[in-house]
Design an enzyme around this catalytic site. Sequence first.
Site, PDB file in Angstrom:
ATOM      1  N   LYS A 189       0.848  -1.192   0.000  1.00  0.00           N
ATOM      2  CA  LYS A 189       0.000   0.000   0.000  1.00  0.00           C
ATOM      3  C   LYS A 189       0.883   1.241   0.000  1.00  0.00           C
ATOM      4  O   LYS A 189       1.738   1.409   0.870  1.00  0.00           O
ATOM      5  CB  LYS A 189      -0.879  -0.001   1.237  1.00  0.00           C
ATOM      6  CG  LYS A 189      -1.662   1.295   1.408  1.00  0.00           C
ATOM      7  CD  LYS A 189      -2.676   1.168   2.499  1.00  0.00           C
ATOM      8  CE  LYS A 189      -3.368   2.509   2.718  1.00  0.00           C
ATOM      9  NZ  LYS A 189      -4.402   2.409   3.732  1.00  0.00           N
ATOM     10  N   ARG A 211       1.345  10.245   5.459  1.00  0.00           N
ATOM     11  CA  ARG A 211       1.569   8.847   5.839  1.00  0.00           C
ATOM     12  C   ARG A 211       2.856   8.277   5.237  1.00  0.00           C
ATOM     13  O   ARG A 211       3.037   7.077   5.164  1.00  0.00           O
ATOM     14  CB  ARG A 211       0.386   7.998   5.383  1.00  0.00           C
ATOM     15  CG  ARG A 211      -0.985   8.475   5.849  1.00  0.00           C
ATOM     16  CD  ARG A 211      -1.932   7.305   5.972  1.00  0.00           C
ATOM     17  NE  ARG A 211      -3.339   7.637   5.907  1.00  0.00           N
ATOM     18  CZ  ARG A 211      -4.023   8.277   6.856  1.00  0.00           C
ATOM     19  NH1 ARG A 211      -3.411   8.721   7.932  1.00  0.00           N
ATOM     20  NH2 ARG A 211      -5.325   8.502   6.701  1.00  0.00           N
ATOM     21  N   LYS A 242      -2.253  -1.446  -3.798  1.00  0.00           N
ATOM     22  CA  LYS A 242      -3.134  -0.288  -3.637  1.00  0.00           C
ATOM     23  C   LYS A 242      -2.321   0.989  -3.709  1.00  0.00           C
ATOM     24  O   LYS A 242      -1.311   1.067  -3.018  1.00  0.00           O
ATOM     25  CB  LYS A 242      -3.819  -0.411  -2.283  1.00  0.00           C
ATOM     26  CG  LYS A 242      -4.678   0.761  -1.937  1.00  0.00           C
ATOM     27  CD  LYS A 242      -5.304   0.583  -0.603  1.00  0.00           C
ATOM     28  CE  LYS A 242      -6.002   1.897  -0.280  1.00  0.00           C
ATOM     29  NZ  LYS A 242      -6.188   2.081   1.105  1.00  0.00           N
TER      30      LYS A 242
HETATM   31  C1  PBG Z   1      -7.163   3.337   5.862  1.00  0.00           C
HETATM   32  C2  PBG Z   1      -7.499   3.196   4.420  1.00  0.00           C
HETATM   33  C3  PBG Z   1      -7.366   4.130   3.383  1.00  0.00           C
HETATM   34  C4  PBG Z   1      -7.947   3.542   2.262  1.00  0.00           C
HETATM   35  C5  PBG Z   1      -8.360   2.266   2.630  1.00  0.00           C
HETATM   36  N1  PBG Z   1      -8.076   2.069   3.960  1.00  0.00           N
HETATM   37  C6  PBG Z   1      -6.862   5.522   3.374  1.00  0.00           C
HETATM   38  C7  PBG Z   1      -5.467   5.835   3.679  1.00  0.00           C
HETATM   39  O1  PBG Z   1      -4.611   4.958   3.858  1.00  0.00           O
HETATM   40  O2  PBG Z   1      -5.187   7.021   3.777  1.00  0.00           O
HETATM   41  C8  PBG Z   1      -8.102   4.210   0.918  1.00  0.00           C
HETATM   42  C9  PBG Z   1      -9.184   3.643   0.069  1.00  0.00           C
HETATM   43  C10 PBG Z   1      -9.619   4.502  -1.074  1.00  0.00           C
HETATM   44  O3  PBG Z   1      -9.104   5.596  -1.349  1.00  0.00           O
HETATM   45  O4  PBG Z   1     -10.565   4.069  -1.728  1.00  0.00           O
HETATM   46  N2  PBG Z   1      -5.861   3.283   6.221  1.00  0.00           N
END
Ligand code: PBG
Length: 318
Positions: A189, A211, A242
Amino acid sequence: MKRLQRLRRTTALRDLCAETGFGAAQLIQPLFLDAAASQPRAIPGLLDNQTHDAQSLLRQVDADLAAGVRHFLLFPVPAEKRAANFDADFTAASIERLRAACGEHASVWVDTCLCSYSTSGHCCVFDGRGRQDLGTTLDELTGLALTYAGAGADGVSPSDMNDGRVAHLRDRLDAAGHELVSIMSYSSKFASSFYGPFRIAAQSSPRQGNRRSYQLDVRSRRDAIAASQRCADEGADLLMVKPGMSSIDLLAPISAATNKPVGAYQVSGEFASLALLAREGLGDFDAMLLESWQVFRRAGASYIVTYGARQARRLGLN
Ligand code: PBG
């Protein structure tokens, strides 16, 4: 002359030779449960996706099941934010009812992260000096996961990217008798700018900073593969890249390295970009959405998390 076009001539010939296929069984529909909501609220950019109160969530799920949705990924948003000692009790009744509505036919996953729960809006907790407190972070995450598993979730989906989370979750889930609760890890991610609409829905924007110190750097490939490899080694059942569309190059190398199912999350900003193109008259939404899913499959995605899963049947998928 060598004619590669011959088998592309008709729909029947193209279908005969299609190298990949998929249906609703490979798509996962996100859902947002907002404990403070008394009615559903639209999410900018995400078309018919809404943040739900407990009642409207169940109505949505019934409609989705009737439309052929096979998998849900629930995002819980608590009514109040805290620095620590997070409490997921507000989710339990909804997860129980969701599980009951799904029966054997559909699966329920719950996103497991701290950013919607914490006053900081970060996916970790901090010590008195403002540094990441990894031990407490893992305990808090696990606490949420145990509530979700106890309420009947088929699986938990850690999306925080903190080191060691999958091993910690697996260990505690097993110790609590949840040996058959799966872990779908957001294993590769990235710290991405494509999460905008989601952060509005989940009320999870960092109050300060970003982040980048825990999510992956978009310039890195080796680190991204290593992150998924580690989740696999720690016992993740399903892996994920992701944002999906901008991580498509990583699907094949991660599958090769881990021999685990790897999915793609078509994130909120990616989905919204298709919706906005269509709104401006610059593309056909249904065609773009379907094409994006077909490309995920071609690239090797075992499953796709998408805000359009409930459109699958309308788009001609089974
Ligand atoms: C939580 C999380 C996020 C997403 C899924 N779980 C946001 C982030 O990490 O800031 C993003 C999903 C999306 O944009 O559809 N940590």
